[in-house]
Design a protein around this motif. Structure first.
Motif, PDB file in Angstrom:
ATOM      1  N   ARG A 132       0.827  -1.218   0.000  1.00  0.00           N
ATOM      2  CA  ARG A 132       0.000   0.000   0.000  1.00  0.00           C
ATOM      3  C   ARG A 132       0.857   1.261   0.000  1.00  0.00           C
ATOM      4  O   ARG A 132       0.550   2.232  -0.701  1.00  0.00           O
ATOM      5  N   LEU A 133       1.937   1.277   0.772  1.00  0.00           N
ATOM      6  CA  LEU A 133       2.794   2.445   0.787  1.00  0.00           C
ATOM      7  C   LEU A 133       3.501   2.636  -0.550  1.00  0.00           C
ATOM      8  O   LEU A 133       3.719   3.767  -0.992  1.00  0.00           O
ATOM      9  N   SER A 134       3.845   1.547  -1.208  1.00  0.00           N
ATOM     10  CA  SER A 134       4.461   1.665  -2.538  1.00  0.00           C
ATOM     11  C   SER A 134       3.485   2.252  -3.542  1.00  0.00           C
ATOM     12  O   SER A 134       3.849   3.100  -4.368  1.00  0.00           O
ATOM     13  N   ILE A 170       0.977   4.239  -2.824  1.00  0.00           N
ATOM     14  CA  ILE A 170       0.808   5.662  -2.484  1.00  0.00           C
ATOM     15  C   ILE A 170       1.994   6.464  -3.011  1.00  0.00           C
ATOM     16  O   ILE A 170       1.823   7.565  -3.564  1.00  0.00           O
ATOM     17  N   SER A 171       3.198   5.933  -2.855  1.00  0.00           N
ATOM     18  CA  SER A 171       4.379   6.645  -3.343  1.00  0.00           C
ATOM     19  C   SER A 171       4.333   6.828  -4.862  1.00  0.00           C
ATOM     20  O   SER A 171       4.658   7.907  -5.382  1.00  0.00           O
ATOM     21  N   THR A 226       1.578   9.473  -5.709  1.00  0.00           N
ATOM     22  CA  THR A 226       1.969  10.844  -5.368  1.00  0.00           C
ATOM     23  C   THR A 226       3.076  11.335  -6.292  1.00  0.00           C
ATOM     24  O   THR A 226       3.146  12.525  -6.638  1.00  0.00           O
ATOM     25  N   LEU A 285       3.868  14.328   0.351  1.00  0.00           N
ATOM     26  CA  LEU A 285       3.270  13.000   0.512  1.00  0.00           C
ATOM     27  C   LEU A 285       4.234  11.910   0.052  1.00  0.00           C
ATOM     28  O   LEU A 285       4.334  10.847   0.681  1.00  0.00           O
ATOM     29  N   ARG A 286       4.916  12.172  -1.044  1.00  0.00           N
ATOM     30  CA  ARG A 286       5.856  11.164  -1.546  1.00  0.00           C
ATOM     31  C   ARG A 286       7.007  10.959  -0.560  1.00  0.00           C
ATOM     32  O   ARG A 286       7.444   9.826  -0.329  1.00  0.00           O
ATOM     33  N   GLU A 308       6.857  11.415   2.678  1.00  0.00           N
ATOM     34  CA  GLU A 308       6.317  10.684   3.831  1.00  0.00           C
ATOM     35  C   GLU A 308       6.148   9.206   3.509  1.00  0.00           C
ATOM     36  O   GLU A 308       6.411   8.333   4.351  1.00  0.00           O
ATOM     37  N   ALA A 309       5.686   8.899   2.274  1.00  0.00           N
ATOM     38  CA  ALA A 309       5.537   7.499   1.884  1.00  0.00           C
ATOM     39  C   ALA A 309       6.889   6.802   1.833  1.00  0.00           C
ATOM     40  O   ALA A 309       7.037   5.654   2.277  1.00  0.00           O
ATOM     41  N   ARG A 310       7.906   7.492   1.318  1.00  0.00           N
ATOM     42  CA  ARG A 310       9.240   6.901   1.268  1.00  0.00           C
ATOM     43  C   ARG A 310       9.793   6.671   2.678  1.00  0.00           C
ATOM     44  O   ARG A 310      10.352   5.614   2.980  1.00  0.00           O
ATOM     45  N   SER A 331       8.019   6.299   5.340  1.00  0.00           N
ATOM     46  CA  SER A 331       7.237   5.223   5.955  1.00  0.00           C
ATOM     47  C   SER A 331       7.713   3.854   5.497  1.00  0.00           C
ATOM     48  O   SER A 331       7.750   2.898   6.277  1.00  0.00           O
TER      49      SER A 331
END
Length: 459
Positions: free
Chosen positions: A222-224, A226-227, A230, A250-251, A253-255, A257
Motif C-alpha cells: 500500500r505504501l508503494s 501511495i508513493s 503521489t 506525501l511522496r 512521507e511514503a518513502r 514510511s
C-alpha cells in the motif's frame, strides 16, 4: 538455624567423645600405677580436651579429625572420632577419597576390636557393665569383672565395633546418594525450565516471523502504491505549485514510511524492536526515529498546513540509550498525530528540552475545539492528569472544529480513526523507562506532558 544446629551437634559430640575417650583410657595399662591414674594418664586426659576440639572441623576439613581419630583408634582404643570423620568423608569427599577413608577406617576398627578382645577384661571399657559393685569404678584397685562375663564383654566389644562402623558407612552412603539425587533433580529441573523457555522462544519467533511477513506484505504494497501515485501527481501538477508541493511532501512521507517499515519488520523478526535493558542498545536496527530527527518530524507535520509553534532544545543526545531515544521520538510523533486528528486547523505548541542534567521534558498542547453554537453536542469528559490506563480512551475527541469552521469529510474520517490506544501507548512507553506522564485537559488546552528525570533508562 543450620549453623546453630551444627554448633549444637558439635558441642554434644565434643562432650560425649571426651567422656568415651576418658573411659577408653582404662584399656591402656601405662596410664595407671597400682590401680591409680598416674601423671602420664593425667596428661593424656588433659590432651583429650584439645584433641576433641578437632570435631568442629568435621564439615570443612574432615581429614583432620580423621587422622586424629585414626591415632586414637590405633593407640588409645577409642574409635568414635574416627567414625564421625569417616561419616562426613563418605558424604562430602570425592568418590576415591571416600573409598580410601572407608577402607582405612575398616582396617583400624578391626585391629582395635581384635586388640581389645585379646586384652585382659579389666582393661576393656565395656567391663564396667559387668562389675558387681559400680563403686569399684572410682576405687583405687583395678576393676576386675567376673570370669563368667568375659565372653559377654568380647561379644559386646565386637558388636559395638560392627554397629558403629556399619552405621557410619551406611548412613553416610545413604546421605551421599540422597544429595546426589537432589543434585540430579535440580539439574533436570533446570533443563526442563530451559526446554520450556526454548519452546516458548521458538513459538514467539514463529509469531514474530508471521507478524513480520504480514506487516511487509500488507503495508509495503500500500505504501508503494501511495508513493507511485503521489509521484505521478507531482509530475502532473507542475502548473500548480501548491499541489506539486503537497504531492512532494506525501511522496517523502511514503518513502520515509517504507524505510521505517523495513526497520520495523527487521525488529519484529529479530525480537529486539525496543529492548530497554542494558547491553541491548545496539541490538535494534537503525532507524530515523531519534530525537535528532524531531525537527524533521515537525517540518513534515507543518507541510500539511498545521501551524506548529516549536521550542526545541536538545543536548547530550549521544549519551541517551537508543531505546529511550526512540521512545521519546515516538511520544512526540503520537502527540502530534493526536493533535492533527482531533484538533485540525488549530495551532500546536511543542516544547522539548533534553539534557543530561534535566533529563527529557516533552510538552505538546493544542487549544480545545469549541462548539459552533446551536449544534447539539454531548458533553465531553474532562481528563485529569494521572496514570489511569483508561483516562485517554476518549480524550482526543474534542468535539467539532472551531467557531465558523465545520470539519470537512477528510477531518471526520481522520478523527474517527482514533481509539485512544495512542495515548495508552504514550503512558506505557513512559512507564517502561521510569518516567512520568500527564495527559488531559488543562484550562482551555489539551496537553500531553512527559518527563524522564534521567537519560539512563530504569532497569
Amino acid at each position: 538455624m543450620r549453623i546453630a544446629g551444627s554448633i549444637l551437634i558439635g558441642v554434644i559430640a565434643y562432650l560425649f567423645g571426651f567422656f568415651t575417650s576418658s573411659m577408653a583410657l582404662t584399656a591402656n595399662a601405662w596410664a595407671f600405677s597400682d590401680g591409680e591414674l598416674n601423671d602420664t594418664g593425667l596428661v593424656a586426659v588433659l590432651l583429650l580436651f584439645l584433641v576433641w576440639g578437632l570435631v568442629f572441623l568435621r564439615h570443612r576439613w574432615p581429614w583432620v579429625p580423621f587422622v586424629a581419630g585414626a591415632l586414637l583408634t590405633a593407640g588409645w582404643g577409642d574409635a568414635l572420632m574416627l567414625l564421625i570423620a569417616v561419616f562426613h568423608l563418605v558424604i562430602r569427599a570425592p568418590r576415591r577419597q571416600a573409598i580410601i577413608a572407608s577402607a582405612v577406617s575398616t582396617g583400624l576398627m578391626a585391629f582395635s576390636t581384635v586388640r581389645m578382645c585379646l586384652a585382659p577384661p579389666e582393661h576393656n571399657p565395656f567391663s564396667i557393665f559387668f562389675l558387681p559393685d559400680p563403686a569399684q569404678v572410682t576405687g583405687l584397685e583395678a576393676t576386675i569383672p567376673p570370669e563368667d562375663s568375659h565372653l559377654a564383654i568380647r561379644i559386646i566389644t565386637i558388636a559395638a565395633g560392627v554397629i558403629g562402623l556399619c552405621t557410619a558407612l551406611g548412613v553416610g552412603a545413604l546421605l551421599r546418594r540422597t544429595r546426589r539425587m537432589r543434585a540430579v533433580e535440580s539439574i533436570a529441573e533446570r533443563q526442563a525450565q530451559r526446554n520450556e523457555s526454548l519452546t516458548a522462544e521458538i513459538a514467539r519467533q514463529s509469531e514474530r516471523e508471521l507478524l513480520a511477513r504480514e506487516l511487509h506484505d500488507t503495508l509495503s504494497h500500500r505504501l508503494s502504491v501511495i508513493s507511485l501515485h503521489t509521484g505521478a501527481l507531482e509530475v502532473g501538477a507542475q502548473t500548480d505549485p501548491e499541489v506539486a508541493s503537497t504531492a512532494s511532501a506525501l511522496r517523502e512521507e511514503a518513502r520515509a514510511s517504507l524505510e521505517d517499515l523495513r526497520h520495523l519488520v527487521g525488529g519484529v523478526r529479530n525480537g529486539d524492536l525496543a529492548d530497554p535493558r542494558p547491553g541491548h542498545e545496539n541490538s535494534s536496527p537503525p532507524s530515523r526515529a531519534t530525537m535528532a530527527a524531531i525537527p524533521e518530524l515537525i517540518s513534515s507535520v507543518a507541510s500539511t498546513g498545521t501551524v506548529i509553534r516549536p521550542l526545541i532544545v536538545i543536548q547530550d543526545v549521544d549519551s541517551c540509550p537508543p531505546a529511550l531515544d526512540r521512545a521519546a521520538y515516538r511520544i512526540v510523533q503520537e502527540a502530534l498525530t493526536n493533535a492533527m486528528k482531533h484538533a485540525p486547523n488549530l495551532p500546536v505548541t511543542v516544547d522539548i528540552a533534553v539534557s543530561a542534567a534535566r533529563g527529557i521534558r516533552i510538552s505538546v498542547s493544542n487549544p480545545l475545539p469549541s462548539a459552533p453554537g446551536p449544534v447539539d453536542v454531548p458533553p465531553r469528559p474532562r481528563y485529569a492528569p494521572g496514570p489511569a490506563r483508561g483516562a485517554g480512551a476518549g480524550a482526543p475527541d474534542h468535539g467539532p472544529g472551531p467557531a465558523g469552521h465545520r470539519p470537512g469529510p477528510q477531518d471526520a474520517q481522520l478523527g474517527s480513526t482514533g481509539s485512544g490506544s495512542g495515548l495508552v501507548g504514550i503512558r506505557e512507553r513512559t512507564e517502561m523507562f521510569g518516567g512520568e506522564a500527564s495527559i488531559g485537559v488543562f484550562g482551555n488546552e489539551f496537553r500531553v506532558q512527559v518527563c524522564f528525570r534521567s537519560l539512563s533508562p530504569r532497569t
